[in-house]
Design a protein around this motif. Structure first.
Motif, PDB file in Angstrom:
ATOM      1  N   CYS A  54       0.178  -1.109  -0.067  1.00 26.24           N
ATOM      2  CA  CYS A  54      -0.364   0.226   0.528  1.00 26.24           C
ATOM      3  C   CYS A  54       0.886   1.134   0.545  1.00 26.24           C
ATOM      4  O   CYS A  54       1.829   1.482   0.517  1.00 26.24           O
ATOM      5  CB  CYS A  54      -0.736   0.318   1.610  1.00 26.24           C
ATOM      6  N   LYS A  55       0.708   2.504  -0.982  1.00 28.31           N
ATOM      7  CA  LYS A  55       1.465   3.419  -1.303  1.00 28.31           C
ATOM      8  C   LYS A  55       1.272   4.413   0.693  1.00 28.31           C
ATOM      9  O   LYS A  55       1.830   5.293   0.450  1.00 28.31           O
ATOM     10  CB  LYS A  55       0.646   4.112  -2.192  1.00 28.31           C
ATOM     11  N   LYS A  56      -0.096   4.017   1.204  1.00 27.23           N
ATOM     12  CA  LYS A  56      -0.480   5.127   2.666  1.00 27.23           C
ATOM     13  C   LYS A  56       0.624   4.641   3.827  1.00 27.23           C
ATOM     14  O   LYS A  56       1.016   5.047   4.152  1.00 27.23           O
ATOM     15  CB  LYS A  56      -0.578   5.388   2.397  1.00 27.23           C
ATOM     16  N   CYS A  57       0.643   3.145   3.611  1.00 27.53           N
ATOM     17  CA  CYS A  57       0.310   2.617   4.529  1.00 27.53           C
ATOM     18  C   CYS A  57       1.859   1.243   4.720  1.00 27.53           C
ATOM     19  O   CYS A  57       2.000   1.430   5.499  1.00 27.53           O
ATOM     20  CB  CYS A  57      -0.549   1.920   6.275  1.00 27.53           C
ATOM     21  N   ASN A  58       2.179   1.082   3.533  1.00 29.09           N
ATOM     22  CA  ASN A  58       3.221   0.203   3.625  1.00 29.09           C
ATOM     23  C   ASN A  58       2.446  -1.201   3.549  1.00 29.09           C
ATOM     24  O   ASN A  58       3.775  -3.005   4.062  1.00 29.09           O
ATOM     25  CB  ASN A  58       4.885   0.489   4.207  1.00 29.09           C
ATOM     26  N   GLY A  59       1.511  -1.356   3.958  1.00 30.08           N
ATOM     27  CA  GLY A  59       1.121  -2.607   4.556  1.00 30.08           C
ATOM     28  C   GLY A  59       0.462  -3.791   3.195  1.00 30.08           C
ATOM     29  O   GLY A  59       0.410  -2.694   2.093  1.00 30.08           O
ATOM     30  N   GLU A  60       0.935  -4.933   3.160  1.00 25.86           N
ATOM     31  CA  GLU A  60       0.753  -5.969   1.983  1.00 25.86           C
ATOM     32  C   GLU A  60      -1.014  -5.755   1.558  1.00 25.86           C
ATOM     33  O   GLU A  60      -1.771  -6.164   2.098  1.00 25.86           O
ATOM     34  CB  GLU A  60       0.871  -7.548   2.362  1.00 25.86           C
ATOM     35  N   VAL A  61      -0.549  -5.789   0.205  1.00 26.76           N
ATOM     36  CA  VAL A  61      -1.822  -5.509  -0.447  1.00 26.76           C
ATOM     37  C   VAL A  61      -1.697  -7.028  -2.200  1.00 26.76           C
ATOM     38  O   VAL A  61      -0.090  -7.361  -2.982  1.00 26.76           O
ATOM     39  CB  VAL A  61      -2.261  -4.142  -1.308  1.00 26.76           C
ATOM     40  N   ALA A  62      -3.073  -7.328  -2.749  1.00 29.60           N
ATOM     41  CA  ALA A  62      -2.654  -7.502  -4.259  1.00 29.60           C
ATOM     42  C   ALA A  62      -4.170  -6.841  -4.826  1.00 29.60           C
ATOM     43  O   ALA A  62      -5.296  -7.207  -4.059  1.00 29.60           O
ATOM     44  CB  ALA A  62      -2.816  -8.978  -3.918  1.00 29.60           C
ATOM     45  N   ARG A  63      -3.984  -7.229  -5.680  1.00 32.72           N
ATOM     46  CA  ARG A  63      -4.885  -6.549  -6.964  1.00 32.72           C
ATOM     47  C   ARG A  63      -4.981  -8.403  -7.630  1.00 32.72           C
ATOM     48  O   ARG A  63      -3.657  -8.706  -8.630  1.00 32.72           O
ATOM     49  CB  ARG A  63      -4.873  -5.460  -7.604  1.00 32.72           C
ATOM     50  N   VAL A  64      -5.828  -8.705  -8.242  1.00 28.46           N
ATOM     51  CA  VAL A  64      -6.021 -10.402  -9.255  1.00 28.46           C
ATOM     52  C   VAL A  64      -7.195  -9.369 -10.172  1.00 28.46           C
ATOM     53  O   VAL A  64      -8.137  -8.339 -10.119  1.00 28.46           O
ATOM     54  CB  VAL A  64      -7.126 -10.987  -8.429  1.00 28.46           C
ATOM     55  N   ILE A  65      -6.486  -9.770 -11.334  1.00 26.20           N
ATOM     56  CA  ILE A  65      -7.273  -9.352 -12.681  1.00 26.20           C
ATOM     57  C   ILE A  65      -7.160 -10.898 -13.921  1.00 26.20           C
ATOM     58  O   ILE A  65      -6.579 -10.900 -14.193  1.00 26.20           O
ATOM     59  CB  ILE A  65      -5.813  -8.364 -13.130  1.00 26.20           C
ATOM     60  N   ASN A  66      -8.750 -10.523 -13.582  1.00 31.07           N
ATOM     61  CA  ASN A  66      -8.846 -11.657 -14.169  1.00 31.07           C
ATOM     62  C   ASN A  66      -9.458 -11.525 -15.801  1.00 31.07           C
ATOM     63  O   ASN A  66      -9.620 -10.257 -16.693  1.00 31.07           O
ATOM     64  CB  ASN A  66      -9.799 -12.953 -13.741  1.00 31.07           C
TER      65      ASN A  66
END
Length: 66
Positions: A54-66
């Motif tokens: 995450c750009k704001k908090c640096n937490g791990e994020v993911a994005r799925v694109i199908n």
């Protein structure tokens, strides 16, 4: 061809303006809608998966694109 290389090719085949929209529309459990940064591109079951932070908090994020 390794799975991650194929996923990167598929990701780069998406027009850059649309890729930017996808990068800027990721959900973070801390911040809500955010931008994904420092991500890696992978693939599972023919879906493209962006795994990064995450750009704001640096937490791990993911994005799925199908």
């Amino acid at each position: 061809m390794p799975n991650d290389e194929l996923a990167k090719r598929r990701w780069l085949a998406i027009p850059s303006d649309f890729r930017k929209k996808l990068e800027n529309n990721v959900f973070c459990s801390n911040c809500g809608e955010t931008t994904i940064v420092d991500y890696e591109v992978d693939s599972v079951n023919h879906d493209i998966i962006l795994k990064g932070y995450c750009k704001k908090c640096n937490g791990e994020v993911a994005r799925v694109i199908n």
